[in-house]
Design a protein around this motif. Structure first.
Motif, PDB file in Angstrom:
ATOM      1  N   ASP A  29      35.475  16.889  54.200  1.00 32.56           N
ATOM      2  CA  ASP A  29      36.117  17.528  55.474  1.00 32.56           C
ATOM      3  C   ASP A  29      36.044  19.069  54.992  1.00 32.56           C
ATOM      4  O   ASP A  29      36.839  19.691  54.093  1.00 32.56           O
TER       5      ASP A  29
ATOM      6  N   ASN B 130      37.755  12.906  53.278  1.00 31.98           N
ATOM      7  CA  ASN B 130      38.442  12.043  53.856  1.00 31.98           C
ATOM      8  C   ASN B 130      38.617  10.551  53.204  1.00 31.98           C
ATOM      9  O   ASN B 130      37.540   9.710  53.575  1.00 31.98           O
TER      10      ASN B 130
ATOM     11  N   SER C  97      40.096   8.046  54.221  1.00 32.28           N
ATOM     12  CA  SER C  97      40.271   6.762  54.993  1.00 32.28           C
ATOM     13  C   SER C  97      39.033   6.388  55.695  1.00 32.28           C
ATOM     14  O   SER C  97      38.975   5.619  56.631  1.00 32.28           O
ATOM     15  N   ALA C  98      37.913   7.271  55.335  1.00 33.27           N
ATOM     16  CA  ALA C  98      36.641   7.161  56.003  1.00 33.27           C
ATOM     17  C   ALA C  98      35.461   6.865  55.149  1.00 33.27           C
ATOM     18  O   ALA C  98      35.848   7.282  53.839  1.00 33.27           O
TER      19      ALA C  98
HETATM   20  C1  LIG Z   1      39.369  10.654  58.601  1.00 32.82           C
HETATM   21  O1  LIG Z   1      38.609   9.594  58.935  1.00 32.82           O
HETATM   22  C2  LIG Z   1      39.372   8.792  59.722  1.00 32.82           C
HETATM   23  C3  LIG Z   1      38.393   7.242  60.095  1.00 32.82           C
HETATM   24  O2  LIG Z   1      37.213   7.741  60.458  1.00 32.82           O
HETATM   25  C4  LIG Z   1      39.521   9.414  61.100  1.00 32.82           C
HETATM   26  O3  LIG Z   1      40.281   8.829  62.178  1.00 32.82           O
HETATM   27  C5  LIG Z   1      40.283  10.692  60.685  1.00 32.82           C
HETATM   28  O4  LIG Z   1      40.661  11.577  61.853  1.00 32.82           O
HETATM   29  C6  LIG Z   1      39.592  11.372  59.721  1.00 32.82           C
HETATM   30  N1  LIG Z   1      40.595  12.547  59.250  1.00 32.82           N
HETATM   31  C7  LIG Z   1      40.335  13.857  59.358  1.00 32.82           C
HETATM   32  C8  LIG Z   1      41.355  14.754  58.561  1.00 32.82           C
HETATM   33  O5  LIG Z   1      39.306  14.117  59.717  1.00 32.82           O
END
Ligand SMILES: *[C@@H]1O[C@H](CO)[C@@H](O)[C@H](O)[C@H]1NC(C)=O
Ligand SMILES: *[C@@H]1O[C@H](CO)[C@@H](O)[C@H](O)[C@H]1NC(C)=O
Ligand SMILES: *[C@@H]1O[C@H](CO)[C@@H](O)[C@H](O)[C@H]1NC(C)=O
Length: 699
Positions: free
Chosen positions: A363, A370, A372-373
């Protein structure tokens, strides 16, 4: 002041190198790697018709060997080549191991191409890259292997105590962004951190003997060596290569011939992916109107759109850009730099199978991953915009204009191209796939899936050697990451086009625009995220200790390579002539600034590559009595051009035209042009010959 900087370096070392105040040893070496000078297509513009016809500037390999007091060694080579390939590097390492045992391996040898687009191709193993060259070319391949190896051997033999200093200078008007609309896709907050849409900073590390004599220097400046355009037929190391020659001449003495001095200065590649030296920007060929950046089209589509400048022609442009780089580098060299010697010599290397990588996306706003992705790499593929080329060289495989005729190899494989699998289409989106290179297996691999990644350090210099062309912003993200891992005292560089060639690396945001660089980002939209994850891991291992796994070995294709490049058939002198006869004599009197020319009955220059020697020397008479002549210029000098001209293929006759532009300050005297070559006898055997022109006076 001195004590202060030593104290600072010491403090840094306590933090980052566990107190080991290492003494550094440095050796430098240079060797000729010039490829076959005629009839082999150049690597870079993918123009089937851009066949070599001679030499303007020879190609050199510049090697730097580093050793700390624990005996840990690192080799950094900058070579006047379009890029580097795994095959060449592995062969160089094999030869080093024959000579030095296990001192050198893929764990401590980095070979970085300068990315000149005016040198013979055919030295890479992956099929796509050899396609425009008519396949693999042994002569080019071995020219690199022997020359790179030799430069390292020289550097190794000259290891001596040294200090290393770091410096920077801004060089303006030497580069522009050739895909500025893609750059604008990056987040405004991120762009706001930078003044320009390309890097203008020339970074230099210089190596000094204990008595402060210059041993050599490595400069990094982001620019494509594409001042020479795709109509050039003379081998050239282009803007960065000429900058090296200028700097080496200035430091070794003005009478030193190219490649012969003991001080070695490289201008190595870095994040040049979207950076052009053609500072006038894209214009229509005839009307000179500005053309549309996004589409590279001129009104009515009747003329070509390409970028040029700043000079009156491509030679002049090369000279101007080279001179700016040279002058910037000399300014840094002549100023006291920051001593960054303290610290170990180390490298961490891994082969990475890009399509198999699963990572967290980067990011750019938070400068973090990130967590969580999860994203992954794709099997290699080239997008449609790749075929359109860039403003530096339009049209790689110009389907629209059907310019694929004339290349039998291309014709033979064109029909075998299969539509890409649906999974690849999804993976690469929004890239429309033109060539599913990761899926075509005929006749063998088209593009690499396994790349070479390394992080290295010499004292406080910390670098990432990357297997391709990072764009400006992609490179900035990587350098910022290295700084975060290595700490504020580290001085960081990205060494471009190193070890393996895997095309371009744009940011995710630039990828969405699908211009040439994005179409050539072959592992899909998350290519940069994969690299950033990888270099974080490697840099952490480098700084904190701890190894990484070696990764999967790239496929060795050396036994399967296809070539359609014809060998030299035979040479013959015209009736009543001998090889080396001068058939067009120079004028008897000349002034500095004139161009002198002579033509000779010639053999094919591919018969003997004359490494470390020359096809064309300019000689001055030093003693009439002894008939003693001294060489004042070779075919590697800027002022000379060596041009080979086929007269009749059937008869085997050809001529060598040699030109010398007499430089200002040339001492008055008697001069002559001396041509060297070899001919291939029709019944077999290759024989050397030479011949010289009548003498002429420079007044
Ligand atoms: C990180 O990834 C998740 C899942 O794709 C997404 O929902 C989230 O907005 C992302 N966070 C950022 C800070 O971009
Ligand atoms: C080389 O020539 C340049 C310009 O003619 C001069 O400024 C420089 O001092 C010379 N260098 C050496 C080492 O003689
Ligand atoms: C290349 O440069 C020459 C001048 O040296 C110019 O005439 C020619 O139009 C240029 N061609 C391209 C495609 O850039």
């Amino acid at each position: 002041m001195m004590q202060m900087s030593r104290l600072l370096a010491g403090a840094w070392c306590v933090l980052l190198c566990a107190g080991a105040a290492a003494a550094l040893r440095v050796g430098v070496g240079i060797a000729d790697v010039t490829g076959p000078p005629a009839e082999i297509a150049f690597m870079g513009y993918a123009n089937f018709e851009q066949l070599g016809q001679g030499i303007h500037l020879r190609q050199f390999s510049r090697a730097f060997v580093f050793e700390d007091d624990a005996g840990s060694k690192l080799v950094f080579v900058s070579v006047d080549a379009a890029m580097m390939g795994n095959g060449v590097r592995q062969e160089v390492i094999k030869r080093l191991q024959k000579r030095y045992g296990d001192t050198y391996s893929e764990k401590n040898v980095i070979v970085s191409g300068t990315h000149t687009h005016s040198t013979p191709g055919g030295f890479l193993q992956d099929f796509l890259f050899d396609l425009p060259i008519l396949g693999f070319v042994r002569e080019t391949y071995f020219a690199y292997i022997t020359g790179i190896y030799k430069s390292i051997v020289i550097a190794h033999s000259r290891l001596r105590s040294a200090r290393m200093e770091y410096g920077e200078v801004e060089v303006l008007d030497a580069n522009i962004n050739r895909s500025p609309t893609s750059y604008l896709k990056n987040p405004p907050e991120e762009r706001a951190k930078y003044k320009y849409d390309v890097d203008k900073t020339l970074v230099q590390v210089k190596f000094l003997s204990p008595t402060n004599e210059v041993i050599g220097a490595i400069n990094w400046f982001a620019v494509h060596p594409t001042s020479m355009n795709n109509t050039n037929r003379l081998i050239s190391s282009d803007n960065v290569g000429y900058a090296s020659l200028l700097m080496e001449k200035a430091l070794n003495g003005n009478n030193t011939l190219p490649g012969k001095g003991s001080i070695v200065c490289a201008f190595a590649s870095t994040n040049l992916g979207d950076v052009s030296p053609n500072t006038r920007g894209p214009r229509c060929e005839r009307s000179r109107a500005r053309c549309d950046q996004a589409e590279l089209r001129c009104p009515g589509d009747h003329e070509k759109c390409f970028a040029s400048g700043p000079g009156v022609d491509m030679f002049d442009s090369t000279r101007i850009i080279a001179t700016k780089l040279f002058e910037g580098a000399m300014k840094v060299l002549n100023q006291p730099g920051e001593d960054i010697t303290a610290g170990p010599v180390a490298m961490v290397h891994q082969f990475v199978s890009m399509p198999d990588e699963e990572v967290h996306p980067y990011d750019p706003l938070t400068e973090t991953f990130n967590m969580s992705a999860s994203v992954g790499g794709c099997a290699p593929a080239m997008g449609y915009s790749f075929a359109a080329g860039t403003t530096d060289g339009p049209g790689a495989f110009d389907f629209r204009q059907g310019a694929t005729s004339g290349n039998r190899l291309w014709d033979a494989v064109r029909d075998l191209l299969a539509p890409p699998p649906a999974a690849d289409v999804r993976c690469h989106a929004p890239k429309p796939i033109l060539l599913p290179t990761g899926r075509i297996k005929f006749p063998y691999s088209w593009q690499p899936t396994v790349v070479s990644c390394s992080a290295f350090r010499v004292g406080r210099l910390v670098g990432a050697a990357v297997p391709g062309e990072f764009t400006t912003m992609a490179g900035r993200r990587l350098r910022a990451l290295l700084r975060r891992v290595a700490g504020a005292a580290a001085r960081v560089v990205v060494a471009g086009l190193s070890n393996v060639y895997a095309d371009y690396i744009t940011t995710y945001e630039e990828y969405q625009a699908q211009r040439y660089e994005a179409a050539s980002t072959i592992y899909g939209p998350h290519t940069l995220s994969i690299y950033l994850n990888k270099y974080q891991e490697l840099a952490e291992a480098l700084i904190n200790g701890g190894g990484v796994s070696p990764g999967p070995e790239p496929a060795d294709l050396s036994g399967r390579l296809v070539t359609l490049v014809p060998p030299v058939m035979w040479d013959a002198a015209p009736w009543g002539r001998e090889f080396g006869d001068c058939v067009r004599q120079p004028q008897p009197r000349h002034l500095a600034g004139d161009t002198v020319a002579a033509s000779f009955v010639s053999g094919h220059p591919r018969n003997s590559i004359r490494h470390g020697r020359s096809y064309a020397n300019i000689e001055r008479l030093v003693s009439e009595q002894d008939d003693a002549w001294t060489v004042v210029a070779t075919d590697a000098d800027w002022q000379t051009k060596y041009i080979w001209r086929r007269n009749s293929k059937i008869l085997g006759t050809s001529y060598s035209d040699i030109e010398w532009e007499i430089p200002a300050g040339t001492p008055p005297g008697t001069y002559r042009i001396h041509h060297y070559g070899s001919y291939k006898y029709i019944l077999g055997g290759i024989y050397p010959y030479h011949g010289f022109s009548d003498s002429f006076e420079v007044t």
